[in-house]
Design an enzyme around this catalytic site. Structure first.
Site, short mmCIF file in Angstrom:
data_model
loop_
_atom_site.label_atom_id
_atom_site.label_comp_id
_atom_site.label_asym_id
_atom_site.label_seq_id
_atom_site.Cartn_x
_atom_site.Cartn_y
_atom_site.Cartn_z
N TYR A 140 34.07 60.99 46.28
CA TYR A 140 33.00 61.36 47.22
C TYR A 140 33.39 61.07 48.67
O TYR A 140 32.91 61.73 49.58
CB TYR A 140 31.72 60.57 46.90
CG TYR A 140 30.81 61.25 45.91
CD1 TYR A 140 31.26 61.64 44.66
CD2 TYR A 140 29.47 61.49 46.23
CE1 TYR A 140 30.41 62.24 43.74
CE2 TYR A 140 28.61 62.10 45.32
CZ TYR A 140 29.09 62.46 44.09
OH TYR A 140 28.23 63.06 43.19
N LYS A 191 39.20 57.54 33.01
CA LYS A 191 40.05 58.63 32.51
C LYS A 191 41.49 58.14 32.63
O LYS A 191 42.36 58.78 33.25
CB LYS A 191 39.79 59.90 33.34
CG LYS A 191 40.41 61.16 32.77
CD LYS A 191 39.72 61.65 31.50
CE LYS A 191 40.46 62.85 30.92
NZ LYS A 191 39.95 63.26 29.60
N ASP A 223 35.23 61.71 28.80
CA ASP A 223 34.81 62.84 27.94
C ASP A 223 34.17 62.32 26.65
O ASP A 223 33.12 62.81 26.21
CB ASP A 223 35.99 63.79 27.65
CG ASP A 223 37.26 63.09 27.19
OD1 ASP A 223 37.32 61.84 27.27
OD2 ASP A 223 38.19 63.78 26.74
N ASP A 247 27.76 59.92 38.52
CA ASP A 247 26.83 60.98 38.91
C ASP A 247 26.50 61.84 37.69
O ASP A 247 25.34 62.13 37.40
CB ASP A 247 27.48 61.84 40.00
CG ASP A 247 26.59 62.99 40.43
OD1 ASP A 247 25.39 62.76 40.61
OD2 ASP A 247 27.11 64.12 40.57
N ASP A 251 22.93 61.60 34.90
CA ASP A 251 22.01 62.71 34.65
C ASP A 251 21.83 62.94 33.16
O ASP A 251 20.71 63.16 32.67
CB ASP A 251 22.52 64.01 35.30
CG ASP A 251 21.92 64.25 36.68
OD1 ASP A 251 21.64 63.25 37.37
OD2 ASP A 251 21.74 65.42 37.06
#
Ligand code: IPM
Ligand code: MG
Length: 358
Positions: A140, A191, A223, A247, A251
Site C-alpha cells: 500500500y 506467501k 491462498d 484487506d 472482507d
C-alpha cells in the site's frame, strides 16, 4: 483529564451512522465520562470543504486527539478525481500520518444473527476471530510505485512490497499480545513459498514466538488461509497478516458473520491512540435514507472505550446493549429476518441508547 475525540463522519452513510454513535458518547459524557468531541471533514467531504481529502485542519485535529471516530469515505462523484485527491487517500493519509500500524478487525457472529450467514449455521455459530492487519506498510505504501513507459514504448504499472524487520516485529508484538488475551492461538498468514518479504516475515514471527511461549504460533499461506476461512473458520483464533492480505481476508471473514454492517475495527499506534471505524464502506446508494445499520459504528465506540480510553466496563455495556436490542428482534434491513421488526438507522441508535439508560 478530559480526552479529545475527533469525529470524522466522512461521506455517504458515514454521516448518519456516526450521528448515532455520537449519541452513545453523549450519553456517557452526561454520565461523567470526561471527553470533548470535535468534528472535521475527511474524504470526499474534505475535498468539498478544503480541496483535499485530508484537510490540514483535520490533520491537526486528529494529531491533537486521543482517539478518532470515523464513518466511511468515498462516493461516485469523486471517482473521476486524480488519485491524490480521491477520498481513499484521506483514509490512507490518516493511517500513515498517525502511524496506525495495527488494524484490529474482529469477526464475531452474534448468535441472534446465525441465519444471516451464507455458510451453514454449524460452520459459523460461535465464530469469534480477530484479524490483525498491518496497516501502514507493505504494498500500500511501498516506493517506488507508479505507471511508467518502458524503453520499448509499452507502459507498465509497478508497486513495491516491502517490510522492514522492525515493522514486522512491532505488528508481531501486537498480535502475540492480543492472542495472549484471547485463545492463545496465533496464525501468521504469508506467501513465504513465493515472496522474499514473506520469508523474512515468517522468520521474524518464528523468532518472536520464542518470547511468547504460551501462544501457539502457526503459519499458513494466504491462498490456503482464504480457503480455510470459508471451509472451517472456527479453527482460527487470531490471524495476523500483511496490509494487502489483511484487506482481502478481513472482507471474507466479515461476510462469514453475514453482516458487514455489524463489524467494528480499531487502528492503533504504538501508544494505543486509535482510529475507530465500521469496516463497511460509505454505501452511497443507500445514504440519507435512514436504512444503514449504525451498529458497527456504535460497536466501534466500544472498541475505542476499551483500547484508547481505558473504559473496558463502558465498552462491555455497549456490547451488551447491542445484544439486548438484537434479542428484542430489532433489525435494520441488512440483517432483517423473519419474525423480526425492521427499523431504520435512527431507531436502531435510539434502541441501543434506551438499553444503555435502562
Ligand atoms: C479497508 C478499505 C481500504 C483499504 C480502502 C478504502 C482504501 O478497503 O479499510 O479495508 O484498502 O485499506
Ligand atoms: Mg478493505
Amino acid at each position: 483529564m478530559s480526552k479529545r475525540i475527533a469525529i470524522l463522519p466522512g461521506d455517504g452513510i458515514g454521516i448518519e451512522i456516526v450521528a448515532e454513535a455520537v449519541k452513545v458518547l453523549d450519553h456517557f459524557q452526561r454520565q461523567g465520562l470526561e471527553i470533548e468531541m470535535l468534528e472535521a471533514p475527511v474524504g470526499g467531504a474534505g475535498y468539498d470543504a478544503a480541496g483535499k481529502p485530508l484537510p490540514d485542519e483535520t490533520l491537526e485535529l486528529v494529531k491533537s486527539s486521543d482517539a478518532i471516530l470515523l464513518g466511511a469515505v468515498g462516493g461516485p462523484q469523486y471517482e473521476g478525481l486524480p488519485r491524490e485527491l480521491r477520498p481513499e487517500k484521506g483514509l490512507l493519509g490518516l493511517r500513515s500520518e498517525l502511524s496506525l500500524f495495527a488494524n484490529l478487525r474482529p469477526a464475531i457472529l452474534y448468535p441472534q444473527l446465525a441465519d444471516a450467514s451464507s455458510l451453514k449455521a454449524d460452520v459459523v455459530s460461535g465464530l469469534d476471530i480477530m484479524i490483525v492487519r498491518e496497516l501502514t506498510g507493505g504494498i500500500y505504501f511501498g516506493e517506488p510505485r507508479g505507471i511508467r513507459r518502458r524503453p520499448d514504448g509499452q507502459r507498465e504499472g509497478f508497486n513495491t512490497l516491502v517490510y522492514s524487520e522492525p515493522e514486522i516485529e512491532r505488528i508481531a508484538r501486537v498480535a502475540f499480545g492480543i492472542a495472549l488475551k484471547r485463545g492463545k492461538r496465533l496464525c501468521s498468514v504469508d506467501k513465504a513459498n513465493v515472496l522474499e518479504v514473506s520469508e523474512l516475515w515468517r522468520e521474524v514471527f518464528t523468532r518472536m514466538g520464542a518470547h511468547f511461549p504460551e501462544v501457539q504460533l502457526s503459519h499458513m499461506y494466504v491462498d490456503n488461509a482464504a480457503m480455510q476461512l470459508v471451509r472451517w473458520p472456527k479453527q482460527f483464533d487470531v490471524i495476523v497478516t500483511k496490509n494487502m492480505f489483511g484487506d482481502i481476508l478481513s472482507d471474507a471473514a466479515a461476510m462469514l458473520t453475514g453482516s458487514i454492517g455489524m463489524l467494528p475495527s480499531a487502528s492503533l499506534d504504538q501508544n494505543s491512540k486509535g482510529m475507530y471505524e465500521p469496516i463497511h464502506g460509505s454505501a452511497p446508494d443507500i445514504a440519507g435514507q435512514d436504512v444503514a445499520n449504525p451498529l458497527a459504528t456504535i460497536l466501534s465506540v466500544a472498541m475505542m472505550l476499551r483500547y484508547s480510553l481505558d473504559q473496558a466496563e463502558l465498552a462491555a455495556n455497549i456490547e451488551q446493549a447491542v445484544g439486548r436490542v438484537l434479542d428484542k428482534g430489532l433489525r435494520t434491513p441488512d440483517i432483517m429476518a423473519e419474525g423480526c421488526r425492521e427499523v431504520g438507522t435512527a431507531e436502531m441508535g435510539e434502541a441501543v441508547l434506551a438499553e444503555l439508560s435502562a
